[in-house]
Design an enzyme around this catalytic site. Structure first.
Site, PDB file in Angstrom:
ATOM      1  N   ASP A 209       0.830  -1.189   0.000  1.00  0.00           N
ATOM      2  CA  ASP A 209       0.000   0.000   0.000  1.00  0.00           C
ATOM      3  C   ASP A 209       0.877   1.256   0.000  1.00  0.00           C
ATOM      4  O   ASP A 209       1.886   1.324   0.704  1.00  0.00           O
ATOM      5  CB  ASP A 209      -0.889  -0.017   1.248  1.00  0.00           C
ATOM      6  CG  ASP A 209      -1.931   1.069   1.260  1.00  0.00           C
ATOM      7  OD1 ASP A 209      -2.732   1.124   0.322  1.00  0.00           O
ATOM      8  OD2 ASP A 209      -1.952   1.862   2.226  1.00  0.00           O
TER       9      ASP A 209
ATOM     10  N   GLU B 255       1.698  -0.555  -4.988  1.00  0.00           N
ATOM     11  CA  GLU B 255       0.700   0.435  -5.361  1.00  0.00           C
ATOM     12  C   GLU B 255       1.456   1.744  -5.567  1.00  0.00           C
ATOM     13  O   GLU B 255       1.778   2.451  -4.617  1.00  0.00           O
ATOM     14  CB  GLU B 255      -0.363   0.615  -4.277  1.00  0.00           C
ATOM     15  CG  GLU B 255      -1.436   1.614  -4.688  1.00  0.00           C
ATOM     16  CD  GLU B 255      -2.211   2.212  -3.519  1.00  0.00           C
ATOM     17  OE1 GLU B 255      -3.333   2.696  -3.747  1.00  0.00           O
ATOM     18  OE2 GLU B 255      -1.703   2.217  -2.384  1.00  0.00           O
TER      19      GLU B 255
END
Length: 516
Positions: free
Chosen positions: A206, A259
């Protein structure tokens, strides 16, 4: 016989755990629910599943505010449930990837609680981004250390009782770690080892470009720029080199997917050098409008820059693509037709494809959720001006004719539309022309032919607003225009996203053609 690593051409299915399937009856999806649906995923034809965070969390941001990185939140089950899920997924031939959230923790994390209880300059505060404010504002009021804004709206700084401020690029309940602190780096290396030892096949990282901030914390211009004091600092690559060495030290092929939001494919490629991450998400494909010209530019930029390209149309943070493609269309069915066509084009390209749960059912974005049901911090921090991401996170419809459509015996944490009976997996499985049946055929066809195809593509001249490319004997054509276009010479049609007569390709349709 496979000669390349499994992840280079894998189809990975994202599971937003809260909304996938509920086995416990509390209205929230859980790990046991995922286990129950593994046969469905295997029949769908994906190669791997990616789980969004299931760790202990106050759920200020749907679990992306982690309070303990080495356990399972009771909402989702237990470590025993996780171990059983890994074992059964592998038994079904599915790899399992888990989300890791290294940019920030929950404000309930023991480290942050100790930081709040300590003083300026303490070892506890050095794990996070605590700063004093500069000189007081002219009016004598409070003043943040700089002008950075939270991605969720409002300032990216919150003041604590002794006057210091801490950085949170997202919600105040998500304080950013100080990744210049060796203790933070060692902690996450140990977290990686913990889950790798439990058998996970990799990590989705993330906010992968945000771990290191410019040490001077200078003010920034409004808007997102990937190369800024906030994002993509050079030192972040040293972190992923360390992570890669850990992954490579475990048996089998373990992967890391970032990401990473960037302004160019060239910047994205910096994260996937041979000693860093294996892949990064290619959000340019997701952001491209319905246009052959736009699609071709993304494909060209990606294949020119990336040795291991990825393709994605939807995820848990964006409006579902059938709704995006249908905005402004004269016919409501255009969005789904275009979504099916885009899927077929995506699956024909070299690299890996990432699917988001429910897209195989053709689910639209749910725009009319009542305010009292919404849970996304974006909605609250914008005072309701921004709807946030709840609309793409509505729990899946599995069976039956009324909510909760087989999601679980206790309702669903977000309300499901009353008109979803025709979209359930049960209904679509029995319909040979449904979106679910189309996805199954497309993934099965891809699995049959992908191993025989070369890594690159050759563009084929196409009329109008159509796009055509060839990979060995396979030609893919997608028609983004408003008129039918003639198909190139071919021996047979392998699969099409809609009705095709073998001569012309209708608008909003894609096809795979084979030359024997």
């Amino acid at each position: 016989m496979r000669t390349t690593p499994w992840w280079r051409d894998a189809v990975v299915y994202e599971i937003y755990v809260r909304s996938f399937a509920d086995a416990s009856g509390d209205g929230i999806g859980d790990l046991a629910g995922v286990r129950d649906r593994l046969p469905y995923l295997a029949e769908l034809g994906v190669d791997a599943i990616w789980l969004t965070p299931f760790y202990p969390s106050p759920m200020a941001d749907g679990g992306y505010d982690v309070a303990d990185y080495r356990d399972v939140d009771p909402l989702f089950g237990s470590l025993d449930d996780f171990d059983a899920l890994v074992e059964e997924a592998h038994a079904h031939g599915l790899r399992l990837i888990v989300d890791i959230v290294p940019n920030h923790s929950s404000s309930a994390h023991p480290w942050f609680q100790k930081a709040l209880a300590s003083t300026r300059g303490s070892e506890e505060r050095e794990r996070y981004m605590f700063r004093d404010a500069p000189a007081p504002a002219a009016d004598g009021g409070r003043r943040e250390p700089n002008n950075w804004m939270s991605t969720f709206g409002g300032p990216a700084w919150t003041q604590v009782a002794d006057g210091q401020w801490y950085l949170h690029l997202f919600a105040p309940q998500q304080p950013d770690f100080n990744w210049r602190n060796p203790e933070v780096r060692e902690e996450f290396l140990d977290i990686l080892r913990f889950w790798l030892a439990r058998g996970v096949d990799g990590f989705r990282i993330d906010v992968a470009m945000g771990l290191i901030k410019d040490a001077a914390l200078p003010d920034t211009e409004p808007g997102f720029t990937s190369r800024s004091p906030i994002w993509s600092q050079p030192e972040v690559h040293d972190i992923y080199r360390e992570w890669r060495r850990v992954l490579d030290s475990f048996p089998g092929t373990r992967v890391a997917i970032g990401e990473v939001w960037t302004d160019s494919a060239e910047d994205l490629a910096l994260y996937v050098r041979p000693d860093e991450l294996h892949q990064s998400f290619n959000f340019a494909w997701l952001e491209a409008p319905w246009s052959a010209t736009a699609f071709r530019k993304v494909i060209d930029d990606t294949l020119r820059s990336m040795t291991s390209p990825t393709w994605v149309l939807s995820n848990h943070d964006v409006v579902r693509h059938p709704t995006r493609y249908g905005e402004g269309a004269s016919d409501p069915s255009m969005g789904l037709a275009r979504a099916r066509a885009a899927l077929l084009a995506m699956l024909a390209l070299p690299g890996s494809a990432y699917l988001y749960q429910g897209e195989e059912l053709g689910l639209p974005e749910v725009r009319d959720l009542p305010p009292e049901s919404r849970q996304d911090p974006i909605f609250f921090r914008s005072n309701g001006e921004l709807l946030g991401r709840d609309g793409c996170r509505v729990p899946l419809p599995w069976s039956g004719t009324a909510p909760p459509y087989g999601f679980g015996p206790g309702g669903s944490w977000l309300p499901q539309p009353a008109d979803w009976a025709g979209l359930t997996a049960e209904r679509q499985a029995a319909d040979p022309i449904s979106t679910l049946s189309f996805y199954r055929r497309a993934l099965a066809t891809r699995r049959e032919v992908v191993g025989t195809l070369p890594g690159g593509i050759t563009w084929v001249e196409a009329p109008g607003d159509a796009l055509s490319f060839r990979r060995g004997p396979l030609t893919c054509v997608i028609n983004c225009g408003v008129e039918a276009v003639a198909l190139p010479p071919h021996d047979r049609v392998l699969i099409a996203s809609g009705p095709v007569d073998g001569t012309d390709l209708p608008p909003d349709t894609a096809v795979w053609l084979l030359t024997d």
